[in-house]
Write a protein that holds these residues in place. Structure first.
Motif, PDB file in Angstrom:
ATOM      1  N   PRO A  42      32.579  15.975  -4.099  1.00 17.99           N
ATOM      2  CA  PRO A  42      33.302  17.246  -3.904  1.00 17.99           C
ATOM      3  C   PRO A  42      33.519  17.516  -2.427  1.00 17.99           C
ATOM      4  O   PRO A  42      32.660  17.230  -1.585  1.00 17.99           O
ATOM      5  CB  PRO A  42      32.381  18.286  -4.545  1.00 17.99           C
ATOM      6  CG  PRO A  42      31.519  17.508  -5.492  1.00 17.99           C
ATOM      7  CD  PRO A  42      31.317  16.169  -4.856  1.00 17.99           C
ATOM      8  N   LYS A  43      34.685  18.067  -2.120  1.00 19.44           N
ATOM      9  CA  LYS A  43      35.001  18.328  -0.722  1.00 19.44           C
ATOM     10  C   LYS A  43      34.293  19.581  -0.203  1.00 19.44           C
ATOM     11  O   LYS A  43      34.169  19.761   1.008  1.00 19.44           O
ATOM     12  CB  LYS A  43      36.522  18.490  -0.561  1.00 19.44           C
ATOM     13  CG  LYS A  43      37.307  17.272  -1.006  1.00 19.44           C
ATOM     14  CD  LYS A  43      36.929  16.033  -0.193  1.00 19.44           C
ATOM     15  CE  LYS A  43      37.741  14.809  -0.615  1.00 19.44           C
ATOM     16  NZ  LYS A  43      37.362  13.601   0.135  1.00 19.44           N
ATOM     17  N   LYS A  44      33.856  20.456  -1.137  1.00 18.53           N
ATOM     18  CA  LYS A  44      33.201  21.683  -0.710  1.00 18.53           C
ATOM     19  C   LYS A  44      31.883  21.835  -1.468  1.00 18.53           C
ATOM     20  O   LYS A  44      31.728  21.307  -2.574  1.00 18.53           O
ATOM     21  CB  LYS A  44      34.096  22.900  -0.982  1.00 18.53           C
ATOM     22  CG  LYS A  44      35.422  22.887  -0.224  1.00 18.53           C
ATOM     23  CD  LYS A  44      36.243  24.119  -0.559  1.00 18.53           C
ATOM     24  CE  LYS A  44      37.571  24.117   0.177  1.00 18.53           C
ATOM     25  NZ  LYS A  44      38.398  25.313  -0.146  1.00 18.53           N
ATOM     26  N   GLN A  47      27.398  20.409  -3.417  1.00 12.08           N
ATOM     27  CA  GLN A  47      27.621  18.975  -3.484  1.00 12.08           C
ATOM     28  C   GLN A  47      26.299  18.280  -3.842  1.00 12.08           C
ATOM     29  O   GLN A  47      25.240  18.643  -3.334  1.00 12.08           O
ATOM     30  CB  GLN A  47      28.133  18.436  -2.141  1.00 12.08           C
ATOM     31  CG  GLN A  47      29.462  19.039  -1.713  1.00 12.08           C
ATOM     32  CD  GLN A  47      29.728  18.805  -0.224  1.00 12.08           C
ATOM     33  OE1 GLN A  47      28.797  18.837   0.573  1.00 12.08           O
ATOM     34  NE2 GLN A  47      30.984  18.601   0.116  1.00 12.08           N
ATOM     35  N   GLN A  48      26.408  17.300  -4.706  1.00  5.91           N
ATOM     36  CA  GLN A  48      25.259  16.477  -5.027  1.00  5.91           C
ATOM     37  C   GLN A  48      25.543  15.051  -4.532  1.00  5.91           C
ATOM     38  O   GLN A  48      26.253  14.291  -5.177  1.00  5.91           O
ATOM     39  CB  GLN A  48      25.000  16.483  -6.544  1.00  5.91           C
ATOM     40  CG  GLN A  48      24.606  17.834  -7.110  1.00  5.91           C
ATOM     41  CD  GLN A  48      24.308  17.772  -8.595  1.00  5.91           C
ATOM     42  OE1 GLN A  48      24.286  16.697  -9.187  1.00  5.91           O
ATOM     43  NE2 GLN A  48      24.083  18.928  -9.210  1.00  5.91           N
ATOM     44  N   SER A  81      31.442  15.963   3.023  1.00  5.95           N
ATOM     45  CA  SER A  81      30.615  14.877   2.470  1.00  5.95           C
ATOM     46  C   SER A  81      30.743  13.559   3.234  1.00  5.95           C
ATOM     47  O   SER A  81      30.083  12.573   2.874  1.00  5.95           O
ATOM     48  CB  SER A  81      30.912  14.648   0.985  1.00  5.95           C
ATOM     49  OG  SER A  81      32.159  14.017   0.812  1.00  5.95           O
ATOM     50  N   ASN A 102      30.338  14.106  -9.125  1.00  5.74           N
ATOM     51  CA  ASN A 102      31.459  15.041  -9.074  1.00  5.74           C
ATOM     52  C   ASN A 102      31.220  16.224 -10.016  1.00  5.74           C
ATOM     53  O   ASN A 102      30.166  16.338 -10.659  1.00  5.74           O
ATOM     54  CB  ASN A 102      32.774  14.324  -9.408  1.00  5.74           C
ATOM     55  CG  ASN A 102      32.772  13.737 -10.814  1.00  5.74           C
ATOM     56  OD1 ASN A 102      31.925  14.081 -11.645  1.00  5.74           O
ATOM     57  ND2 ASN A 102      33.747  12.884 -11.074  1.00  5.74           N
ATOM     58  N   ARG A 103      32.220  17.114 -10.143  1.00  9.55           N
ATOM     59  CA  ARG A 103      32.061  18.337 -10.932  1.00  9.55           C
ATOM     60  C   ARG A 103      31.852  18.022 -12.415  1.00  9.55           C
ATOM     61  O   ARG A 103      31.231  18.801 -13.132  1.00  9.55           O
ATOM     62  CB  ARG A 103      33.295  19.223 -10.779  1.00  9.55           C
ATOM     63  CG  ARG A 103      33.681  19.529  -9.346  1.00  9.55           C
ATOM     64  CD  ARG A 103      32.670  20.417  -8.654  1.00  9.55           C
ATOM     65  NE  ARG A 103      33.124  20.804  -7.315  1.00  9.55           N
ATOM     66  CZ  ARG A 103      32.345  21.461  -6.462  1.00  9.55           C
ATOM     67  NH1 ARG A 103      31.110  21.787  -6.804  1.00  9.55           N
ATOM     68  NH2 ARG A 103      32.816  21.777  -5.275  1.00  9.55           N
ATOM     69  N   ASN A 104      32.371  16.895 -12.847  1.00  8.51           N
ATOM     70  CA  ASN A 104      32.261  16.546 -14.254  1.00  8.51           C
ATOM     71  C   ASN A 104      30.993  15.754 -14.565  1.00  8.51           C
ATOM     72  O   ASN A 104      30.826  15.253 -15.676  1.00  8.51           O
ATOM     73  CB  ASN A 104      33.486  15.731 -14.688  1.00  8.51           C
ATOM     74  CG  ASN A 104      34.773  16.504 -14.510  1.00  8.51           C
ATOM     75  OD1 ASN A 104      34.804  17.727 -14.700  1.00  8.51           O
ATOM     76  ND2 ASN A 104      35.838  15.795 -14.136  1.00  8.51           N
ATOM     77  N   GLY A 105      30.131  15.567 -13.548  1.00  3.55           N
ATOM     78  CA  GLY A 105      28.888  14.836 -13.758  1.00  3.55           C
ATOM     79  C   GLY A 105      29.025  13.327 -13.685  1.00  3.55           C
ATOM     80  O   GLY A 105      28.100  12.606 -14.075  1.00  3.55           O
ATOM     81  N   LYS A 106      30.169  12.864 -13.206  1.00  8.78           N
ATOM     82  CA  LYS A 106      30.361  11.424 -13.072  1.00  8.78           C
ATOM     83  C   LYS A 106      29.865  10.954 -11.705  1.00  8.78           C
ATOM     84  O   LYS A 106      30.187  11.544 -10.683  1.00  8.78           O
ATOM     85  CB  LYS A 106      31.837  11.066 -13.243  1.00  8.78           C
ATOM     86  CG  LYS A 106      32.105   9.570 -13.201  1.00  8.78           C
ATOM     87  CD  LYS A 106      33.590   9.291 -13.395  1.00  8.78           C
ATOM     88  CE  LYS A 106      33.864   7.803 -13.307  1.00  8.78           C
ATOM     89  NZ  LYS A 106      35.310   7.509 -13.487  1.00  8.78           N
ATOM     90  N   GLU A 107      29.085   9.875 -11.719  1.00  9.31           N
ATOM     91  CA  GLU A 107      28.504   9.350 -10.465  1.00  9.31           C
ATOM     92  C   GLU A 107      29.449   8.307  -9.868  1.00  9.31           C
ATOM     93  O   GLU A 107      29.976   7.444 -10.566  1.00  9.31           O
ATOM     94  CB  GLU A 107      27.144   8.718 -10.750  1.00  9.31           C
ATOM     95  CG  GLU A 107      26.431   8.247  -9.473  1.00  9.31           C
ATOM     96  CD  GLU A 107      25.075   7.636  -9.757  1.00  9.31           C
ATOM     97  OE1 GLU A 107      24.061   8.315  -9.575  1.00  9.31           O
ATOM     98  OE2 GLU A 107      25.049   6.463 -10.208  1.00  9.31           O
TER      99      GLU A 107
END
Length: 423
Positions: A42-44, A47-48, A81, A102-107
């Protein structure tokens, strides 16, 4: 414990190997900033993500995150990031990995292999030779190649000059060209002496390449040389020096050197003195090496060799070798020195190479003996033929004498009868 440590080490090695194989190659110039993007992050905030670094500054993986602070002003995670290195150095070469959700939980993962470089300044040729000697073997000059005081000594020695490149990383290579064509080291008449040094503080390289060339006789009167630096990273055009031109000098073949012996013939009585003089027709004084029976004598260079109070140990064949910088070594003819007792006849005056004359005398003696033997055999055969001829003539003479005797006897009775029948 030992087994667990070994397993952990293998896991680390395999992870590094996987990172290198799937990594994107990045090159950065030393001292300039570098930004690595974390793909899929994520750009903002929130963030994980986390960055892992394995470089020359770390002993293992170094972990950085947006929540953590900067790493000793070496690297930090930007709000978008990305990983930011303000000024990359040689120690920053290594593997950089980013893992994000990402926001959808995809690594997603990003792997980079970072290499740094530094382009040096334009190379230069120092101590260029203005003149080379045709046919003279190469001469490698030891010591600092930056010494300007050796230029006079190096004229005509086959040394063209030294190409120098300073401040490169990686080291790169130097190459020489003759009249625009590459020169291959270790080919006929071409020799290169290379040296690579690394600065202890900056880690940058200094390259030196000393070129020695033996021009062929009867070739071009002038030769043009140049040197090029080829960078190791990235792939760029070579950096060229300014060309230099050397004149080729054709040496005149030297005159034959003469070895004069006193007394003439080299024959001396026990305890006498023999003087050998190496007569070299040269303008400059060459190095003189004396030889006895083909073995160099451990004597200082001198055109005169004196043998005082000679004895049996001084007998032998002597010669001298004159070495001139522009012509190389040249050896005289051999002279035989012999010790004669009073009353004996020595070699002929001015004899050179007494062993050769002795062989000639032996051959002539053998030929004379063969001629004498042939003459004697001819005389003996002639005498034998003469005797056989006389033996054949003897019986014929005996038969003739008997016939004469019979005729005489028959004539005597006839004479008596005629005398008795008279008046």
């Amino acid at each position: 414990m030992a087994a667990g440590a070994a397993v952990g080490a293998w896991v680390l090695v395999l992870s590094l190997w996987g990172a290198v194989v799937g990594a994107q190659n990045i090159t950065a110039r030393i001292g300039e900033p570098l930004v690595l993007k974390c793909k899929g992050a994520p750009k903002k905030p929130p963030q994980q993500l986390e960055w892992k670094l394995n470089t020359g500054r770390t002993e293992a993986w170094k972990v950085l995150s947006p929540q953590g602070g900067p790493w000793d002003s070496v690297a930090r995670v930007l709000p978008n990031s990305s990983l930011f290195l303000p000024a990359v150095g040689i120690q920053d070469e290594g593997i950089f990995r980013c893992r994000a959700m990402n926001r959808n939980g995809k690594e997603t993962k990003s792997n980079y292999r970072v290499r740094v470089y530094q382009i040096p300044g334009k190379p230069e040729i120092i101590d260029p030779a203005s003149e080379l000697t045709a046919g003279v073997p190469n001469k490698v000059v030891e010591g600092s190649t930056r010494s300007r005081n050796r230029s006079c000594e190096q004229e005509g020695s086959g040394r063209v000059g030294t190409c120098v490149s300073e401040g490169s990383y990686p080291a790169g290579t130097l190459s020489w060209h003759l009249d625009g064509k590459p020169l291959v080291p270790n080919e006929k008449g071409v020799s290169v002496k290379e040296q690579t040094r690394r600065h202890s503080e900056t880690g940058l390289f200094t390259l030196q390449s000393e070129l020695m060339v033996t021009p062929a006789r009867g070739g071009a009167a002038h030769l043009t040389f140049s040197c090029s630096f080829i960078p190791g990273l990235p792939r760029r055009r070579a950096l060229h020096t300014a060309p230099i031109q050397s004149r080729v000098w054709e040496p005149v073949p030297p005159e034959e050197i003469q070895l004069v012996v006193e007394p003439e013939g080299g024959a001396v009585a026990p305890g006498g003195t023999v003087t050998l003089t190496c007569d070299v027709p040269a303008q400059t004084s060459p190095q003189i090496q004396w030889m006895k029976d083909g073995v160099p004598l451990s004597l200082p260079s001198s055109p005169v060799l004196i043998l005082p109070e000679t004895g049996p140990q001084d007998q032998g064949t002597y010669s001298c070798v004159a070495t001139h910088p522009s012509h190389g070594p040249q050896e005289s003819r051999a002279v035989s020195i012999s010790i004669i007792e009073p009353g004996e006849e020595g070699p002929t005056a001015g004899s050179v190479g007494g062993s050769g004359l002795g062989t000639l005398a032996l051959v002539l003696g053998i030929l004379g003996g063969l001629a004498t033997a042939a003459l004697l055999i001819g005389v003996i055969l002639w005498q034998r033929r003469r005797r056989r001829g006389e033996e054949r003539k003897a019986p014929e003479n005996q038969e003739e004498e008997e016939e004469h005797a019979e005729l005489n006897q028959s004539e005597e009775p006839e004479a008596g009868e005629s005398g008795s029948g008279g008046p």
